[in-house]
Design an enzyme around this catalytic site. Sequence first.
Site, short mmCIF file in Angstrom:
data_model
loop_
_atom_site.label_atom_id
_atom_site.label_comp_id
_atom_site.label_asym_id
_atom_site.label_seq_id
_atom_site.Cartn_x
_atom_site.Cartn_y
_atom_site.Cartn_z
N HIS A 188 -70.05 49.76 15.44
CA HIS A 188 -71.10 48.70 15.32
C HIS A 188 -70.59 47.26 15.32
CE1 HIS A 188 -70.93 50.27 11.20
NE2 HIS A 188 -71.16 49.10 11.00
N GLY A 246 -65.58 47.51 3.98
CA GLY A 246 -66.77 47.87 3.87
C GLY A 246 -67.67 48.59 4.67
P1 AMP Z 1 -71.35 48.45 8.10
O1 AMP Z 1 -71.43 48.20 6.62
O2 AMP Z 1 -70.47 47.51 8.62
O3 AMP Z 1 -70.88 49.68 8.41
O4 AMP Z 1 -72.64 48.21 8.63
C1 AMP Z 1 -73.61 49.10 8.35
C2 AMP Z 1 -74.97 48.35 8.64
O5 AMP Z 1 -75.94 49.27 8.90
C3 AMP Z 1 -75.31 47.91 7.40
O6 AMP Z 1 -75.58 46.24 7.80
C4 AMP Z 1 -76.92 48.41 7.23
O7 AMP Z 1 -77.79 47.47 6.57
C5 AMP Z 1 -77.14 48.99 8.55
N1 AMP Z 1 -77.97 50.00 8.65
C6 AMP Z 1 -78.03 51.22 7.75
N2 AMP Z 1 -79.04 52.16 8.41
C7 AMP Z 1 -79.83 51.39 9.43
C8 AMP Z 1 -80.86 51.82 10.10
N3 AMP Z 1 -81.33 53.14 9.80
N4 AMP Z 1 -81.34 50.92 10.71
C9 AMP Z 1 -80.71 49.77 11.00
N5 AMP Z 1 -79.64 49.43 10.22
C10 AMP Z 1 -78.80 50.25 9.43
#
Ligand code: AMP
Length: 113
Positions: A99, A92
């Site tokens: 990150h 996902g």
């Molecule tokens: P993943 O699904 O492991 O790629 O996690 C990506 C994460 O980034 C998700 O939990 C999103 O809610 C978060 N996310 C996306 N855009 C932003 C943003 N601008 N600021 C903070 N978190 C974000």
Amino acid sequence: MTCLFCKIAAGEIPANKVLDEPDLVAFHDLNPKAPVHVLVIPREHIANIAAAGPEQEALLGRLLLAGARVAAATGVRDSGFRLVLNAGPNAGQSVDHLHLHVLGGRSLGWPPG
Ligand code: AMP
Ligand code: ZN
């Protein structure tokens, strides 16, 4: 530069930052999945852990330790927390900049969905 998290690291897109360090930034997730949900990223663009190499070994060690520091700073060190790296479609991963999720503040199910 088109990467969302590179822009957050550069301060071009606002984020609620928890850590702002020479090689790492941590900020609250925009769509939290737990009472504490913070993302720790390297400033360096690395797509995910599968794209990292031995030259990033020390950086990745600091990333993990920063995750533990974030857990302490957000008050979940003793109640328990989870550090998660999603890599690729089946996990996902939605942002292609490595990150580390720091999740805590509630009981977390296992195995993950
Ligand atoms: P993943 O699904 O492991 O790629 O996690 C990506 C994460 O980034 C998700 O939990 C999103 O809610 C978060 N996310 C996306 N855009 C932003 C943003 N601008 N600021 C903070 N978190 C974000
Ligand atoms: Zn990036």
